[in-house]
Scaffold this active site. Sequence first.
Site, PDB file in Angstrom:
ATOM      1  N   HIS A  18     -14.342   1.814  21.891  1.00 34.58           N
ATOM      2  CA  HIS A  18     -13.598   3.078  21.999  1.00 34.58           C
ATOM      3  C   HIS A  18     -13.325   3.651  20.609  1.00 34.58           C
ATOM      4  CE1 HIS A  18     -11.818   1.274  25.899  1.00 34.58           C
ATOM      5  NE2 HIS A  18     -12.641   2.247  26.265  1.00 34.58           N
ATOM      6  N   LYS A  42      -7.239   1.434  39.005  1.00 33.64           N
ATOM      7  CA  LYS A  42      -7.089   0.162  38.301  1.00 33.64           C
ATOM      8  C   LYS A  42      -5.615  -0.159  38.096  1.00 33.64           C
ATOM      9  CE  LYS A  42     -11.292   0.527  35.475  1.00 33.64           C
ATOM     10  NZ  LYS A  42     -11.791   0.586  34.089  1.00 33.64           N
ATOM     11  N   ARG A  92     -22.670   3.371  27.797  1.00 27.73           N
ATOM     12  CA  ARG A  92     -23.168   2.063  27.378  1.00 27.73           C
ATOM     13  C   ARG A  92     -24.516   1.737  28.000  1.00 27.73           C
ATOM     14  NH1 ARG A  92     -17.910  -0.977  29.391  1.00 27.73           N
ATOM     15  NH2 ARG A  92     -18.477   0.447  31.034  1.00 27.73           N
ATOM     16  N   SER A 130     -13.224  -3.075  28.652  1.00 28.02           N
ATOM     17  CA  SER A 130     -11.847  -3.570  28.623  1.00 28.02           C
ATOM     18  C   SER A 130     -11.649  -4.659  29.674  1.00 28.02           C
ATOM     19  CB  SER A 130     -10.872  -2.421  28.865  1.00 28.02           C
ATOM     20  OG  SER A 130     -10.934  -1.483  27.823  1.00 28.02           O
TER      21      SER A 130
END
Length: 167
Positions: A18, A42, A92, A130
């Site tokens: 990040h 989440k 990614r 994460s």
Amino acid sequence: MEKIALFPGSFDPLTNGHLNLIERSSQLFDKVIVGVFVNTSKRSLFTLEEKLQLVTEATKHLKNIEVIAQASQLTVDSAAELNARFLIRGIRNVKDYEYERDIAIMNHHLSADLETVFLLADEAYGHISSSLLKEVLKFGGDVTAYLPENVCKALNQKNREMTQNEQ
């Protein structure tokens, strides 16, 4: 006209991936606003206030970065309020691209003036998330290479607290 970009995310926790995207974005835009948003799908490890503090500290070396918290608003509405015409998103892999593409199309439908800018993840960070880092840390793995120092300390402390609560 000042080029303002919004980089929204839950940042739970902020990773070096990040941070790399924030640093690179700061070179492309006059101002980058890092929006610490709530991801309703989440369960967060850190509170919104904790994440805001951690991101602010990790980005203090960048002069054109502002960090804000947003708990309950569409990203496009936040961007409009902030006069941000660009959204920053990191990619990614192909899975990320497909997910982010759909969100970018919806955001463009909701706000035709808002442009999403995709940045490819640096190869050093392209394999991390994460969620993955939290899982590795939970079972005693070393994740220090993937986190800003202040975030690593806070994550280790949070992990100790959770371990004590489980006993």
